[in-house]
Design a protein around this motif. Structure first.
Motif, PDB file in Angstrom:
ATOM      1  N   SER A 139     -10.158  -8.744 -12.890  1.00  0.00           N
ATOM      2  CA  SER A 139     -10.049  -7.395 -13.461  1.00  0.00           C
ATOM      3  C   SER A 139     -10.453  -6.326 -12.452  1.00  0.00           C
ATOM      4  O   SER A 139     -10.002  -5.189 -12.521  1.00  0.00           O
ATOM      5  CB  SER A 139     -10.911  -7.270 -14.716  1.00  0.00           C
ATOM      6  N   SER A 171      -9.109  -8.569 -20.020  1.00  0.00           N
ATOM      7  CA  SER A 171      -9.329  -9.810 -19.259  1.00  0.00           C
ATOM      8  C   SER A 171     -10.107 -10.824 -20.095  1.00  0.00           C
ATOM      9  O   SER A 171      -9.854 -12.031 -20.012  1.00  0.00           O
ATOM     10  CB  SER A 171     -10.066  -9.497 -17.954  1.00  0.00           C
ATOM     11  N   VAL A 204      -9.633  -2.499 -19.327  1.00  0.00           N
ATOM     12  CA  VAL A 204      -9.189  -3.593 -18.455  1.00  0.00           C
ATOM     13  C   VAL A 204     -10.110  -4.803 -18.605  1.00  0.00           C
ATOM     14  O   VAL A 204      -9.658  -5.952 -18.675  1.00  0.00           O
ATOM     15  CB  VAL A 204      -9.136  -3.128 -16.988  1.00  0.00           C
TER      16      VAL A 204
END
Length: 414
Positions: A156, A104, A100
């Motif tokens: 995030s 981002s 993740v």
């Protein structure tokens, strides 16, 4: 005459009948289609003779099926950054939280690339009128790009601490609810090139947390103590990096990354807005014929380094000297070096005793990439990745590149 074709598993079915040709769109055709579609096997006119004919599959196809050979990739089988990260997660090289965070960062790079391409049109060139903690004039895009990076990392929910060239001190992210990764970055490297539309880039590194660092003051602590806790947590040697990478903004936008298992580069396809894998497991050349130093500082360097540069300028066995290339952007220099080999140097000089580049978010991530590609990165005396930063914005001399070239340099400056 009609022919009935066997319906075995390896064959196709084909019916033909000698008949006056009828237009595919005529009413007769539609009527015949409706007629045969209602259980055509029971509605074939009597008196017709049939013959079964088999059309076997090509031998190569049968062999592939029997041997279960993998399907060959084609020019259309492209792999984007998202699918690659998911594969790395399945392989256990990274966890879901880090996936993740990296997604981002890639989003921030796409946004910065878009702004850079339109900077002259939307009046984002020139200075911001502010000075950062290093005493450098900030460009408009320095400030905006820093905000983009910070916002993407905050959203995030997996980032605990952010340390940036444009921030005075590390920032504890209150939006974190899992992950707590430490992300260090230079949002726009080579920002002096923005106004002339030359090469720029972004550099980033990701560390795992030694401990959770959030600004949570108790009765006995102070804000300065909490900040000091963050600084200690951020100042880790480059060998502790989990991930390092950069994004090059030039004729192409290239996102290069290492998870500690090789170096991979993804080029942005503007048609789809996706980073596509274009350079797999990059290995730097053992030697190269390109050197990259800012020779405007030649008279400020020590004599040993001058002797080394003088050597590079002399014709070699092929009658040609090394080629001097200097972009003024660390990302551009390293990207070329990864693909072509050579050596880059930003040494200390009479005016900059500690060099010009920052250790934490410039030198360490780039050294990590170079070593993952098989190269060497030193400060002239020791390995860059072994240096423990004492300050967030600490500077260091740096030499990195092809193994043979760095070793040759060491002989001169030893």
């Amino acid at each position: 005459m009609a022919q009935a074709i066997s319906t075995s598993s390896c064959c196709s079915i084909l019916f033909s009948k000698s008949h006056r040709s009828i237009s595919p769109l005529s009413p007769h055709t539609l009527l015949r289609f409706n007629h045969y579609s209602q259980g055509f096997t029971h509605r074939i006119p009597a008196g017709l003779q049939y013959k079964a004919v088999e059309f076997p599959l090509p031998a190569t196809t049968v062999t592939q099926v029997q041997n279960k050979e993998p399907r060959k990739t084609t020019q259309f089988a492209l792999e984007n950054l998202t699918s690659w990260l998911l594969k790395q997660e399945l392989a256990g090289n990274i966890d879901a939280e880090l996936t993740v965070v990296l997604s981002s960062i890639s989003l921030a790079c796409k946004q910065i690339a878009s702004l850079l391409q339109r900077s002259s049109i939307i009046n984002l060139t020139g200075g911001q009128g502010t000075i950062n903690i290093q005493g450098e004039d900030q460009k408009k895009l320095d400030v905006i790009s820093n905000e983009l990076f910070c916002n993407c990392l905050r959203s995030s929910g997996r980032t605990g601490i952010i340390a940036s060239e444009e921030e005075d001190v590390p920032v504890a992210v209150e939006e974190t609810y899992s992950g707590n990764y430490i992300v260090v970055f230079d949002p726009v490297d080579g920002s002096a090139n923005i106004d002339t539309a030359l090469t720029t880039g972004s550099i980033f590194g990701i560390y795992g947390p030694d401990q959770q660092c959030l600004i949570d003051l108790d009765d006995t602590s102070t804000l300065d103590q909490a900040r000091e806790k963050c600084i200690i947590n951020v100042c880790q040697p480059g060998k502790n990096l989990l991930v390092a990478g950069y994004c090059l903004y030039s004729s192409s936008v290239v996102f290069t990354i290492s998870l500690g298992k090789g170096v991979f580069a993804f080029t942005l396809d503007p048609t789809y807005g996706e980073f596509v894998l274009t350079h797999e497991n990059i290995k730097i050349h053992e030697a190269g014929k390109i050197y990259s130093f800012n020779e405007g500082n030649y008279d400020l360097w020590d004599e040993k380094l001058k002797n080394y540069l003088d050597h590079l300028r002399q014709p070699g066995s092929n009658g040609k000297p090394y080629s001097g290339r200097y972009i003024g952007c660390l990302v551009g220099e390293i990207h070329r070096m990864l693909l072509r080999g050579g050596i880059y140097g930003n040494p200390r000089n009479m005016n900059s005793k500690n060099g010009n580049l920052r250790l934490l978010y410039e030198c360490a991530p780039m050294s990590f990439l170079i070593e993952q590609a098989g190269g060497i990165a030193i400060d002239g005396e020791q390995r860059i990745l072994d240096i423990i930063p004492e300050q967030v914005h600490q500077r260091t001399p740096i030499f990195l590149g092809s193994p043979d070239e760095v070793q040759k340099l060491q002989k001169y400056i030893a």
